[in-house]
Design a protein around this motif. Structure first.
Motif, PDB file in Angstrom:
ATOM      1  N   ARG A 128       4.165  -0.983  -8.989  1.00 32.10           N
ATOM      2  CA  ARG A 128       5.006  -0.119  -8.165  1.00 32.10           C
ATOM      3  C   ARG A 128       4.613   1.344  -8.286  1.00 32.10           C
ATOM      4  O   ARG A 128       4.940   2.166  -7.423  1.00 32.10           O
ATOM      5  CB  ARG A 128       6.485  -0.298  -8.541  1.00 32.10           C
ATOM      6  CG  ARG A 128       6.826   0.106  -9.964  1.00 32.10           C
ATOM      7  CD  ARG A 128       8.294  -0.117 -10.268  1.00 32.10           C
ATOM      8  NE  ARG A 128       8.645   0.259 -11.623  1.00 32.10           N
ATOM      9  CZ  ARG A 128       8.884   1.512 -12.006  1.00 32.10           C
ATOM     10  NH1 ARG A 128       8.822   2.497 -11.120  1.00 32.10           N
ATOM     11  NH2 ARG A 128       9.181   1.779 -13.256  1.00 32.10           N
ATOM     12  N   SER A 149       3.774  -4.595  -4.360  1.00 38.62           N
ATOM     13  CA  SER A 149       4.537  -3.361  -4.574  1.00 38.62           C
ATOM     14  C   SER A 149       3.557  -2.242  -4.853  1.00 38.62           C
ATOM     15  O   SER A 149       2.456  -2.468  -5.360  1.00 38.62           O
ATOM     16  CB  SER A 149       5.520  -3.499  -5.740  1.00 38.62           C
ATOM     17  OG  SER A 149       4.829  -3.676  -6.960  1.00 38.62           O
ATOM     18  N   HIS A 151       1.446   1.611  -3.999  1.00 43.55           N
ATOM     19  CA  HIS A 151       0.383   2.079  -3.122  1.00 43.55           C
ATOM     20  C   HIS A 151      -0.987   1.844  -3.749  1.00 43.55           C
ATOM     21  O   HIS A 151      -1.127   1.704  -4.963  1.00 43.55           O
ATOM     22  CB  HIS A 151       0.533   3.583  -2.855  1.00 43.55           C
ATOM     23  CG  HIS A 151       1.813   3.959  -2.173  1.00 43.55           C
ATOM     24  ND1 HIS A 151       2.164   3.499  -0.930  1.00 43.55           N
ATOM     25  CD2 HIS A 151       2.830   4.767  -2.566  1.00 43.55           C
ATOM     26  CE1 HIS A 151       3.340   4.013  -0.572  1.00 43.55           C
ATOM     27  NE2 HIS A 151       3.768   4.774  -1.562  1.00 43.55           N
ATOM     28  N   SER A 173       4.046  -2.514   4.081  1.00 46.98           N
ATOM     29  CA  SER A 173       5.210  -2.034   4.823  1.00 46.98           C
ATOM     30  C   SER A 173       5.193  -0.522   4.735  1.00 46.98           C
ATOM     31  O   SER A 173       4.184   0.076   4.322  1.00 46.98           O
ATOM     32  CB  SER A 173       6.508  -2.597   4.235  1.00 46.98           C
ATOM     33  OG  SER A 173       6.779  -2.002   2.981  1.00 46.98           O
ATOM     34  N   ASP A 174       6.307   0.132   5.081  1.00 47.00           N
ATOM     35  CA  ASP A 174       6.364   1.586   4.928  1.00 47.00           C
ATOM     36  C   ASP A 174       6.572   1.998   3.479  1.00 47.00           C
ATOM     37  O   ASP A 174       6.662   3.189   3.173  1.00 47.00           O
ATOM     38  CB  ASP A 174       7.466   2.175   5.806  1.00 47.00           C
ATOM     39  CG  ASP A 174       8.843   1.624   5.462  1.00 47.00           C
ATOM     40  OD1 ASP A 174       8.920   0.657   4.676  1.00 47.00           O
ATOM     41  OD2 ASP A 174       9.829   2.156   5.983  1.00 47.00           O
ATOM     42  N   GLN A 175       6.634   1.034   2.562  1.00 44.69           N
ATOM     43  CA  GLN A 175       6.723   1.321   1.133  1.00 44.69           C
ATOM     44  C   GLN A 175       5.380   1.117   0.443  1.00 44.69           C
ATOM     45  O   GLN A 175       4.815   2.071  -0.087  1.00 44.69           O
ATOM     46  CB  GLN A 175       7.817   0.458   0.496  1.00 44.69           C
ATOM     47  CG  GLN A 175       9.207   0.717   1.051  1.00 44.69           C
ATOM     48  CD  GLN A 175       9.666   2.150   0.853  1.00 44.69           C
ATOM     49  OE1 GLN A 175       9.496   2.709  -0.229  1.00 44.69           O
ATOM     50  NE2 GLN A 175      10.218   2.757   1.890  1.00 44.69           N
ATOM     51  N   PRO A 176       4.817  -0.119   0.407  1.00 45.92           N
ATOM     52  CA  PRO A 176       3.472  -0.266  -0.167  1.00 45.92           C
ATOM     53  C   PRO A 176       2.413  -0.259   0.937  1.00 45.92           C
ATOM     54  O   PRO A 176       2.474  -1.045   1.876  1.00 45.92           O
ATOM     55  CB  PRO A 176       3.542  -1.630  -0.859  1.00 45.92           C
ATOM     56  CG  PRO A 176       4.524  -2.422  -0.070  1.00 45.92           C
ATOM     57  CD  PRO A 176       5.468  -1.426   0.576  1.00 45.92           C
ATOM     58  N   TYR A 212       3.786   7.016   6.439  1.00 49.82           N
ATOM     59  CA  TYR A 212       3.167   5.742   6.790  1.00 49.82           C
ATOM     60  C   TYR A 212       2.765   5.806   8.260  1.00 49.82           C
ATOM     61  O   TYR A 212       3.607   5.984   9.141  1.00 49.82           O
ATOM     62  CB  TYR A 212       4.146   4.603   6.542  1.00 49.82           C
ATOM     63  CG  TYR A 212       3.633   3.220   6.894  1.00 49.82           C
ATOM     64  CD1 TYR A 212       2.418   2.755   6.404  1.00 49.82           C
ATOM     65  CD2 TYR A 212       4.400   2.367   7.709  1.00 49.82           C
ATOM     66  CE1 TYR A 212       1.963   1.491   6.705  1.00 49.82           C
ATOM     67  CE2 TYR A 212       3.950   1.090   8.006  1.00 49.82           C
ATOM     68  CZ  TYR A 212       2.741   0.648   7.511  1.00 49.82           C
ATOM     69  OH  TYR A 212       2.291  -0.618   7.819  1.00 49.82           O
TER      70      TYR A 212
END
Length: 215
Positions: A128, A149, A151, A173-176, A212
């Motif tokens: 993460r 999880s 980047h 996704s817009d997270q990883p 993102y």
């Protein structure tokens, strides 16, 4: 358990290395993780030889740093070592022995310009806090790059996905997603064999973590 493995130990890898501290693979030495084997490495890895994996094998890496040398290979189960499915190399930040090491560092050992060097068959980002490419090193994934999880920070270097075809990138996704950075001299994402027949090919990228902007 020893922190470094040399050739005599590598011959017995599937039995010895299911749960090991750190691993060193000497030049000219090669190991092959058998199908269905799950290997956990809690310390750092230096691969100057061949770290092979067969289809359905899993290599869980919990250490801080993984380095592929200039002569390193990551072959799969095929005759040529790069046209098969291969195993999954999963980088995870929650080290069961030593706690969370923070962001992990990867010296991929690949050169996107010359198309030479070590290439992972499949790769999972399960940290993460992210994975950072180290100086003077691009990275290539032949089949699937997955985001569980965190980047993947290119840190001014380049990422290649696919092997004569675009390969696949999943779990983003817009997270990883892939952080390209803002450098004009690096931080590029390449997909091999992009064509009309390949269909939709996604580039899940952003310049900083908060932006993102998939292509």
């Amino acid at each position: 358990m020893k922190h470094l493995f040399y050739l005599s130990f590598l011959l017995f890898l599937p039995l010895l290395m299911r749960a090991q501290q750190g691993v060193y693979i000497a030049p000219g030495a090669r190991i092959q993780v058998a199908s269905g084997e799950i290997v956990s490495i809690y310390g750092n890895v230096v691969n100057d030889g061949g770290f092979g994996s067969n289809q359905t094998s899993i290599i869980n890496f919990y250490g801080k740093s993984w380095s592929n040398g200039s002569g390193a290979t990551l072959p799969d189960e095929s005759a040529n070592g790069f046209s098969g499915k291969g195993g999954l190399f999963r980088f995870s930040g929650n080290n069961p022995l030593y706690g969370n090491p923070g962001a992990q560092q990867l010296f991929g050992g690949y050169n996107a310009s010359s198309r030479l060097g070590a290439t992972f068959p499949n790769f999972d980002d399960n940290n993460r806090l992210g994975i950072l490419l180290s100086d003077l090193s691009d990275m290539k994934v032949r089949n699937n790059l997955n985001f569980s999880s965190g980047h993947l920070f290119l840190n001014g270097w380049n990422l290649v996905v696919g092997n004569g075809n675009p390969g696949t990138i999943t779990g983003y996704s817009d997270q990883p997603f892939i952080i390209t950075g803002s450098s004009i001299a690096g931080g590029f994402v390449y997909r091999e064999g992009v064509s009309t027949a390949a269909g939709k090919v996604v580039f899940p990228i952003g310049t900083p973590p908060a932006t993102y902007a998939p292509a």
